[in-house]
Enzyme design. Structure first.
Site, PDB file in Angstrom:
ATOM      1  N   ASP A  51      82.848 -39.200  41.548  1.00 43.47           N
ATOM      2  CA  ASP A  51      82.550 -37.769  41.405  1.00 43.47           C
ATOM      3  C   ASP A  51      81.522 -37.562  40.288  1.00 43.47           C
ATOM      4  OD1 ASP A  51      84.242 -38.231  39.274  1.00 43.47           O
ATOM      5  OD2 ASP A  51      85.580 -36.540  39.681  1.00 43.47           O
ATOM      6  N   SER A  52      81.062 -38.677  39.696  1.00 44.84           N
ATOM      7  CA  SER A  52      79.896 -38.614  38.808  1.00 44.84           C
ATOM      8  C   SER A  52      78.684 -38.100  39.566  1.00 44.84           C
ATOM      9  CB  SER A  52      79.589 -39.999  38.217  1.00 44.84           C
ATOM     10  OG  SER A  52      79.515 -40.982  39.234  1.00 44.84           O
ATOM     11  N   ASP A  90      86.258 -41.161  45.055  1.00 45.73           N
ATOM     12  CA  ASP A  90      86.980 -40.350  44.064  1.00 45.73           C
ATOM     13  C   ASP A  90      87.601 -39.126  44.706  1.00 45.73           C
ATOM     14  OD1 ASP A  90      86.978 -41.534  41.573  1.00 45.73           O
ATOM     15  OD2 ASP A  90      85.049 -40.667  40.970  1.00 45.73           O
ATOM     16  N   LYS A 119      90.511 -42.853  44.508  1.00 40.91           N
ATOM     17  CA  LYS A 119      90.750 -42.957  43.071  1.00 40.91           C
ATOM     18  C   LYS A 119      91.062 -41.588  42.514  1.00 40.91           C
ATOM     19  CE  LYS A 119      87.296 -43.889  39.942  1.00 40.91           C
ATOM     20  NZ  LYS A 119      87.336 -42.693  39.079  1.00 40.91           N
ATOM     21  N   GLU A 121      92.480 -39.468  38.702  1.00 39.76           N
ATOM     22  CA  GLU A 121      92.518 -39.589  37.241  1.00 39.76           C
ATOM     23  C   GLU A 121      93.854 -39.119  36.672  1.00 39.76           C
ATOM     24  OE1 GLU A 121      89.113 -37.604  35.503  1.00 39.76           O
ATOM     25  OE2 GLU A 121      87.701 -38.638  36.838  1.00 39.76           O
ATOM     26  N   GLU A 188      88.408 -46.403  31.353  1.00 42.35           N
ATOM     27  CA  GLU A 188      87.101 -45.942  30.874  1.00 42.35           C
ATOM     28  C   GLU A 188      87.158 -45.653  29.374  1.00 42.35           C
ATOM     29  OE1 GLU A 188      85.291 -42.904  33.271  1.00 42.35           O
ATOM     30  OE2 GLU A 188      83.718 -42.489  31.795  1.00 42.35           O
TER      31      GLU A 188
HETATM   32  O1  KIV Z   1      82.842 -40.925  38.922  1.00 44.97           O
HETATM   33  C1  KIV Z   1      82.556 -42.072  38.569  1.00 44.97           C
HETATM   34  O2  KIV Z   1      81.423 -42.542  38.702  1.00 44.97           O
HETATM   35  C2  KIV Z   1      83.608 -42.867  37.959  1.00 44.97           C
HETATM   36  C3  KIV Z   1      83.186 -44.106  37.241  1.00 44.97           C
HETATM   37  C4  KIV Z   1      82.568 -43.748  35.969  1.00 44.97           C
HETATM   38  C5  KIV Z   1      84.318 -45.060  37.072  1.00 44.97           C
HETATM   39  O3  KIV Z   1      84.736 -42.502  37.994  1.00 44.97           O
END
Ligand code: KIV
Length: 271
Positions: A51-52, A90, A119, A121, A188
């Protein structure tokens, strides 16, 4: 081409075997089919549709505005470019706030997007969701330490787990996520030594980003390691577009640096 022979699609079993064999796991983020194809061809083990993308694709200050629709769109695009890598997507902010919402989001990312793992958080507040998803056959990757979806509560993007209480909480959360059924963990921005202790305690692969060299694998944000990011680049990242390399060569150099443990070096690590 990569130095490793690519023969088939990687699975979670392959990744678990790599941990057992102390063979570092390589991971990069991707958001579109072309970069996904290049990363795949470079022999990188896992691709994360992070989600970056809120930051690097959409130009947002945080990942909070990213929606499940955005994630599905980019996961679909990436999955069209992947032949060999294991594909993780994510779950965006608030898309796993309860069991039913989490199940619907995972269904979108996997059945529509083509992800093989999702994934999410956090620790204690998401254990019930992790357990429920696991029961439904959804492979889940946890994410602890600096969790960007919690940036406002954390008071900024800063190293986590330096104080004794925070350190203990991260260790407990990691154990509980594994117990709840998580099959991988991203750590992280935590001290090197804490990440090492967690990796040794857990059976599941632990992938670090700003978590030092004692973990089972490394992930970086693609645009950071290609030297494209304008402004602040995190200390833990490294630009591989040096020494006259083109993009395919930079991707291969990253994979090789992680496998040979040349990356991360001392200057990328938090004490
Ligand atoms: O969103 C993302 O790119 C991430 C990485 C930084 C692990 O969660």
């Amino acid at each position: 081409m990569s130095t490793q022979t690519i023969t088939k699609r990687l699975t979670l079993t392959d990744l678990a075997n790599k941990k057992r064999a102390a063979e570092p796991i390589t991971m990069l983020t991707a958001y579109d089919a072309t970069f996904a194809r290049r990363i795949d061809a470079a022999g990188v083990d896992c691709i994360l549709v992070g989600d970056s993308l809120g930051n690097v694709i959409q130009g947002q200050n945080t990942t909070l505005p990213v929606s499940i629709e955005h994630m599905v769109y980019h996961t679909q695009a990436v999955s069209r470019g992947v032949e060999h890598a294991f594909l993780i997507a994510d779950m965006p902010f608030m898309s796993y706030r309860d069991r039913v919402t989490a199940a619907n989001s995972a269904q979108q990312l996997m059945a529509v997007g083509g992800a093989e793992m999702v994934k999410l958080e956090g620790g204690q507040p998401v254990l019930e969701q992790v357990s429920f998803l696991n029961d439904q056959g959804v492979p889940v990757c946890g994410h602890l330490g600096l969790t960007p979806q919690h940036v406002h509560r954390l008071g900024g993007y800063r190293v986590q787990g330096r104080e004794q209480r925070a350190r203990q909480q991260i260790i407990q959360d990691a154990q509980d996520l594994q117990q709840a059924g998580a099959l991988m963990l991203v750590l992280e921005c935590v001290p090197d030594e804490l990440a090492g202790e967690i990796s040794r305690q857990l059976q599941i692969p632990v992938i670090g980003i700003g978590a030092g060299a004692q973990v089972d694998g490394q992930v970086l944000v693609l645009y950071d390691m290609l030297g494209l990011t304008v402004g602040h680049v995190p200390k833990f990242s490294m630009n591989f577009m040096t020494d006259g390399r083109d993009v395919p060569a930079a991707l291969e150099a990253y994979a090789e640096a992680v496998r040979s443990k040349a990356f991360p070096a001392r200057e990328h690590v938090f004490a």
